[in-house]
Every structure is written in structure tokens, then in C-alpha cells.
Write a protein that holds these residues in place. Structure first.
Motif, short mmCIF file in Angstrom:
data_model
loop_
_atom_site.label_atom_id
_atom_site.label_comp_id
_atom_site.label_asym_id
_atom_site.label_seq_id
_atom_site.Cartn_x
_atom_site.Cartn_y
_atom_site.Cartn_z
N LYS A 1 0.81 -1.21 0.00
CA LYS A 1 0.00 0.00 0.00
C LYS A 1 0.85 1.26 0.00
O LYS A 1 1.79 1.38 0.76
CB LYS A 1 -0.92 0.03 1.22
CG LYS A 1 -2.00 -1.03 1.18
CD LYS A 1 -2.98 -0.81 2.33
CE LYS A 1 -4.01 -1.90 2.40
NZ LYS A 1 -4.87 -2.04 1.29
N VAL B 1 0.07 5.20 0.60
CA VAL B 1 -0.98 6.07 1.12
C VAL B 1 -0.59 7.52 0.83
O VAL B 1 0.51 7.96 1.18
CB VAL B 1 -1.16 5.87 2.63
CG1 VAL B 1 -2.23 6.80 3.18
CG2 VAL B 1 -1.51 4.41 2.93
N THR C 1 -5.37 5.89 -1.81
CA THR C 1 -4.45 4.81 -1.48
C THR C 1 -4.29 3.92 -2.70
O THR C 1 -5.27 3.60 -3.36
CB THR C 1 -4.99 3.97 -0.31
OG1 THR C 1 -5.11 4.82 0.83
CG2 THR C 1 -4.08 2.81 0.03
#
Length: 113
Positions: A22, A24, A29
Motif C-alpha cells: 500500500k 498512502v 491509497t
């Protein structure tokens, strides 16, 4: 979390099925499902995400966009991401990420005209 700037994320091997990495940002995201992606977060907090290998899922509370290899999408702060389009990273720009002159493992990128 990436608050501001441009980045290239690369992994030695693609992620296993069902796994993601991920990224962010203030705008959205990105779930990276391949081994290389490019992104940028601008001063106005808008963001761009591109899949160089594999795919990305760019998630915002209003919408999730699936970005395929060789595609990118943009998102403004507090707005849903755009539909994916062909990524246009100039060959000379991609070379700034070369390690000892090599971009091994990355697919051929569009060349400058």
C-alpha cells in the motif's frame, strides 16, 4: 505514507497472489499488485499513480479504479480517481531511476518524440 513528491517503487520479485503493497497519499491509497509503480503527489494534494508492471487498485471513499500495466490514473484531493489512461513517461525520465545504467525488469516505456 507519501505526503508530497514523486516516487518509483520497485520490488525484486512480483508479489504473491492476493498480496499487495500500500502507498498512502492524502488523495487516495494505491494497492500495488506488481513489482513496479510510479507516482506523484502534488502541492495541491492531487496524485497520479501508474502501473509499470502488474496492476494497481487506486482507492478513494467514492470509487476504486483498477489500473493495468502500462496505465495510470489521477485523483484530486477529496475527489474520486479518473478512469485509467495509457501512461506516458518519457524514456529519459525513466532512466533517472536506472541502477548502474539498467532498468532491468521494467517493460519498455514510451519514448520521447
Amino acid at each position: 505514507a507519501i505526503p508530497y513528491g514523486e516516487f518509483l517503487v520497485g520490488m525484486d520479485t512480483p508479489l504473491a497472489d492476493g498480496k499487495s503493497f500500500k502507498i498512502v497519499t492524502p488523495a487516495a491509497t494505491a494497492d500495488v499488485r506488481g513489482s513496479a509503480m510510479w507516482g506523484r503527489v502534488n502541492a495541491d494534494l492531487s496524485a497520479s499513480f501508474g502501473a509499470l508492471t502488474g496492476t494497481l487498485a487506486v482507492t478513494h471513499p467514492e470509487k476504486t479504479v483498477e489500473v493495468g500495466q502500462g496505465q495510470m490514473c489521477d485523483t484530486k484531493f477529496r475527489e474520486a480517481p479518473t478512469d485509467p489512461v495509457t501512461i506516458m513517461i518519457a524514456g529519459s525520465y525513466a532512466q533517472t531511476f536506472a541502477i548502474e545504467g539498467s532498468l532491468e525488469g521494467l517493460p519498455e516505456q514510451p519514448k520521447e518524440n
